[in-house]
Motif scaffolding. Structure first.
Motif, PDB file in Angstrom:
ATOM      1  N   VAL A   1       0.862  -1.180   0.000  1.00  0.00           N
ATOM      2  CA  VAL A   1       0.000   0.000   0.000  1.00  0.00           C
ATOM      3  C   VAL A   1       0.897   1.228   0.000  1.00  0.00           C
ATOM      4  O   VAL A   1       1.830   1.324   0.809  1.00  0.00           O
ATOM      5  CB  VAL A   1      -0.916   0.041   1.243  1.00  0.00           C
ATOM      6  N   GLN A   2       0.631   2.130  -0.903  1.00  0.00           N
ATOM      7  CA  GLN A   2       1.342   3.408  -0.920  1.00  0.00           C
ATOM      8  C   GLN A   2       0.368   4.499  -0.526  1.00  0.00           C
ATOM      9  O   GLN A   2      -0.750   4.558  -1.053  1.00  0.00           O
ATOM     10  CB  GLN A   2       1.933   3.667  -2.306  1.00  0.00           C
ATOM     11  N   LEU A   3       0.798   5.361   0.370  1.00  0.00           N
ATOM     12  CA  LEU A   3      -0.082   6.375   0.955  1.00  0.00           C
ATOM     13  C   LEU A   3       0.505   7.768   0.759  1.00  0.00           C
ATOM     14  O   LEU A   3       1.702   7.975   0.995  1.00  0.00           O
ATOM     15  CB  LEU A   3      -0.248   6.100   2.450  1.00  0.00           C
ATOM     16  N   VAL A   4      -0.346   8.718   0.361  1.00  0.00           N
ATOM     17  CA  VAL A   4       0.088  10.090   0.153  1.00  0.00           C
ATOM     18  C   VAL A   4      -0.907  11.027   0.826  1.00  0.00           C
ATOM     19  O   VAL A   4      -2.080  11.101   0.412  1.00  0.00           O
ATOM     20  CB  VAL A   4       0.207  10.436  -1.342  1.00  0.00           C
ATOM     21  N   GLU A   5      -0.427  11.764   1.844  1.00  0.00           N
ATOM     22  CA  GLU A   5      -1.286  12.701   2.559  1.00  0.00           C
ATOM     23  C   GLU A   5      -1.307  14.065   1.876  1.00  0.00           C
ATOM     24  O   GLU A   5      -0.344  14.449   1.210  1.00  0.00           O
ATOM     25  CB  GLU A   5      -0.797  12.897   4.005  1.00  0.00           C
ATOM     26  N   SER A   6      -2.397  14.793   2.100  1.00  0.00           N
ATOM     27  CA  SER A   6      -2.512  16.169   1.628  1.00  0.00           C
ATOM     28  C   SER A   6      -3.506  16.893   2.521  1.00  0.00           C
ATOM     29  O   SER A   6      -4.232  16.266   3.301  1.00  0.00           O
ATOM     30  CB  SER A   6      -2.968  16.211   0.171  1.00  0.00           C
ATOM     31  N   GLY A   7      -3.543  18.229   2.373  1.00  0.00           N
ATOM     32  CA  GLY A   7      -4.530  19.023   3.102  1.00  0.00           C
ATOM     33  C   GLY A   7      -4.005  19.746   4.323  1.00  0.00           C
ATOM     34  O   GLY A   7      -4.747  20.509   4.951  1.00  0.00           O
ATOM     35  N   GLY A   8      -2.749  19.524   4.654  1.00  0.00           N
ATOM     36  CA  GLY A   8      -2.192  20.240   5.783  1.00  0.00           C
ATOM     37  C   GLY A   8      -1.992  21.716   5.471  1.00  0.00           C
ATOM     38  O   GLY A   8      -2.147  22.150   4.334  1.00  0.00           O
ATOM     39  N   GLY A   9      -1.660  22.485   6.513  1.00  0.00           N
ATOM     40  CA  GLY A   9      -1.424  23.910   6.307  1.00  0.00           C
ATOM     41  C   GLY A   9      -1.430  24.668   7.614  1.00  0.00           C
ATOM     42  O   GLY A   9      -1.358  24.079   8.695  1.00  0.00           O
ATOM     43  N   LEU A  10      -1.525  25.972   7.485  1.00  0.00           N
ATOM     44  CA  LEU A  10      -1.543  26.877   8.638  1.00  0.00           C
ATOM     45  C   LEU A  10      -2.966  27.359   8.861  1.00  0.00           C
ATOM     46  O   LEU A  10      -3.627  27.823   7.924  1.00  0.00           O
ATOM     47  CB  LEU A  10      -0.613  28.063   8.378  1.00  0.00           C
TER      48      LEU A  10
ATOM     49  N   GLN B   1      -5.710  29.207  12.034  1.00  0.00           N
ATOM     50  CA  GLN B   1      -5.823  29.834  13.345  1.00  0.00           C
ATOM     51  C   GLN B   1      -6.549  28.897  14.314  1.00  0.00           C
ATOM     52  O   GLN B   1      -7.348  28.054  13.902  1.00  0.00           O
ATOM     53  CB  GLN B   1      -6.587  31.151  13.245  1.00  0.00           C
ATOM     54  N   ALA B   2      -6.269  29.070  15.573  1.00  0.00           N
ATOM     55  CA  ALA B   2      -6.962  28.292  16.595  1.00  0.00           C
ATOM     56  C   ALA B   2      -8.471  28.480  16.458  1.00  0.00           C
ATOM     57  O   ALA B   2      -8.954  29.592  16.213  1.00  0.00           O
ATOM     58  CB  ALA B   2      -6.502  28.712  17.980  1.00  0.00           C
ATOM     59  N   GLY B   3      -9.185  27.374  16.584  1.00  0.00           N
ATOM     60  CA  GLY B   3     -10.626  27.392  16.394  1.00  0.00           C
ATOM     61  C   GLY B   3     -11.061  27.068  14.978  1.00  0.00           C
ATOM     62  O   GLY B   3     -12.249  26.835  14.731  1.00  0.00           O
ATOM     63  N   GLY B   4     -10.108  27.060  14.064  1.00  0.00           N
ATOM     64  CA  GLY B   4     -10.421  26.772  12.671  1.00  0.00           C
ATOM     65  C   GLY B   4     -10.488  25.289  12.371  1.00  0.00           C
ATOM     66  O   GLY B   4     -10.407  24.446  13.275  1.00  0.00           O
ATOM     67  N   SER B   5     -10.631  24.990  11.072  1.00  0.00           N
ATOM     68  CA  SER B   5     -10.795  23.609  10.621  1.00  0.00           C
ATOM     69  C   SER B   5      -9.870  23.307   9.458  1.00  0.00           C
ATOM     70  O   SER B   5      -9.491  24.198   8.693  1.00  0.00           O
ATOM     71  CB  SER B   5     -12.248  23.361  10.176  1.00  0.00           C
ATOM     72  N   LEU B   6      -9.516  22.042   9.349  1.00  0.00           N
ATOM     73  CA  LEU B   6      -8.785  21.516   8.201  1.00  0.00           C
ATOM     74  C   LEU B   6      -9.302  20.119   7.910  1.00  0.00           C
ATOM     75  O   LEU B   6      -9.752  19.422   8.822  1.00  0.00           O
ATOM     76  CB  LEU B   6      -7.283  21.437   8.474  1.00  0.00           C
ATOM     77  N   ARG B   7      -9.186  19.725   6.639  1.00  0.00           N
ATOM     78  CA  ARG B   7      -9.530  18.357   6.268  1.00  0.00           C
ATOM     79  C   ARG B   7      -8.322  17.724   5.591  1.00  0.00           C
ATOM     80  O   ARG B   7      -7.883  18.192   4.538  1.00  0.00           O
ATOM     81  CB  ARG B   7     -10.718  18.323   5.315  1.00  0.00           C
ATOM     82  N   LEU B   8      -7.816  16.688   6.203  1.00  0.00           N
ATOM     83  CA  LEU B   8      -6.706  15.948   5.628  1.00  0.00           C
ATOM     84  C   LEU B   8      -7.240  14.798   4.778  1.00  0.00           C
ATOM     85  O   LEU B   8      -8.260  14.201   5.109  1.00  0.00           O
ATOM     86  CB  LEU B   8      -5.803  15.386   6.722  1.00  0.00           C
ATOM     87  N   SER B   9      -6.511  14.532   3.706  1.00  0.00           N
ATOM     88  CA  SER B   9      -6.830  13.386   2.858  1.00  0.00           C
ATOM     89  C   SER B   9      -5.606  12.500   2.744  1.00  0.00           C
ATOM     90  O   SER B   9      -4.471  12.970   2.857  1.00  0.00           O
ATOM     91  CB  SER B   9      -7.258  13.854   1.455  1.00  0.00           C
TER      92      SER B   9
ATOM     93  N   THR C   1     -12.942  13.862  13.075  1.00  0.00           N
ATOM     94  CA  THR C   1     -13.739  12.765  12.539  1.00  0.00           C
ATOM     95  C   THR C   1     -12.944  12.054  11.450  1.00  0.00           C
ATOM     96  O   THR C   1     -12.502  12.695  10.487  1.00  0.00           O
ATOM     97  CB  THR C   1     -15.060  13.258  11.950  1.00  0.00           C
ATOM     98  N   ILE C   2     -12.770  10.751  11.612  1.00  0.00           N
ATOM     99  CA  ILE C   2     -12.098   9.946  10.603  1.00  0.00           C
ATOM    100  C   ILE C   2     -13.141   9.273   9.736  1.00  0.00           C
ATOM    101  O   ILE C   2     -14.203   8.849  10.217  1.00  0.00           O
ATOM    102  CB  ILE C   2     -11.164   8.895  11.258  1.00  0.00           C
ATOM    103  N   SER C   3     -12.863   9.188   8.435  1.00  0.00           N
ATOM    104  CA  SER C   3     -13.772   8.522   7.514  1.00  0.00           C
ATOM    105  C   SER C   3     -12.959   7.975   6.342  1.00  0.00           C
ATOM    106  O   SER C   3     -11.795   8.339   6.168  1.00  0.00           O
ATOM    107  CB  SER C   3     -14.862   9.466   7.014  1.00  0.00           C
ATOM    108  N   ARG C   4     -13.590   7.120   5.565  1.00  0.00           N
ATOM    109  CA  ARG C   4     -12.905   6.540   4.415  1.00  0.00           C
ATOM    110  C   ARG C   4     -13.894   6.319   3.292  1.00  0.00           C
ATOM    111  O   ARG C   4     -15.085   6.111   3.521  1.00  0.00           O
ATOM    112  CB  ARG C   4     -12.229   5.225   4.795  1.00  0.00           C
TER     113      ARG C   4
END
Length: 124
Positions: A2-11, A13-21, A69-72
């Motif tokens: 299995v090869q895995l590649v993450e994306s969606g990180g960044g900067l 502010q506190a209280g904000g949201s991000l979605r990683l893939s 929340t984790i999902s697939r």
């Protein structure tokens, strides 16, 4: 394999949201337990969340429960981590990982395949 590649990180502010893939290749993706781990500078890699192969079972570290929340999507060979109400202490490199075993496990030593990581920085 299995090869895995993450994306969606960044900067953010506190209280904000991000979605990683985490995009995966390999036939065992849809039958593997998948997890997210993170590692802050000077600290050990720690468990964040895990999800069973079917998506029917999920587990979270106490520090993120109620916020992440984790999902697939097995049809798209993709794992997600929705992160809300981010805090400065969530700052870390986030890794996705695959465990070809049948049980959902939280120990990083049980995971067989790892991505390269994506940086998440939360400013306070």
């Amino acid at each position: 394999q299995v090869q895995l590649v993450e994306s969606g990180g960044g900067l953010v502010q506190a209280g904000g949201s991000l979605r990683l893939s985490c995009a995966a290749s390999g036939r065992v993706f849809s039958t593997s337990t998948l997890g997210w781990f993170r590692q802050a500078p000077g600290k050990e890699r720690e468990f964040v969340a895990a999800i069973s192969w079917s998506g029917g079972s999920t587990y979270y570290a106490d520090s993120v429960k109620g916020r992440f929340t984790i999902s697939r999507d097995n049809a798209k060979n993709t794992l997600y981590l929705q992160m809300n109400s981010l805090k400065a202490e969530d700052t870390a490199v986030y890794y996705c990982a695959a465990d070809t075993g049948t049980a959902v496990r939280t120990s990083r030593y049980k995971y067989d395949f790892w991505g390269q990581g994506t940086q998440v920085t939360v400013s306070s």
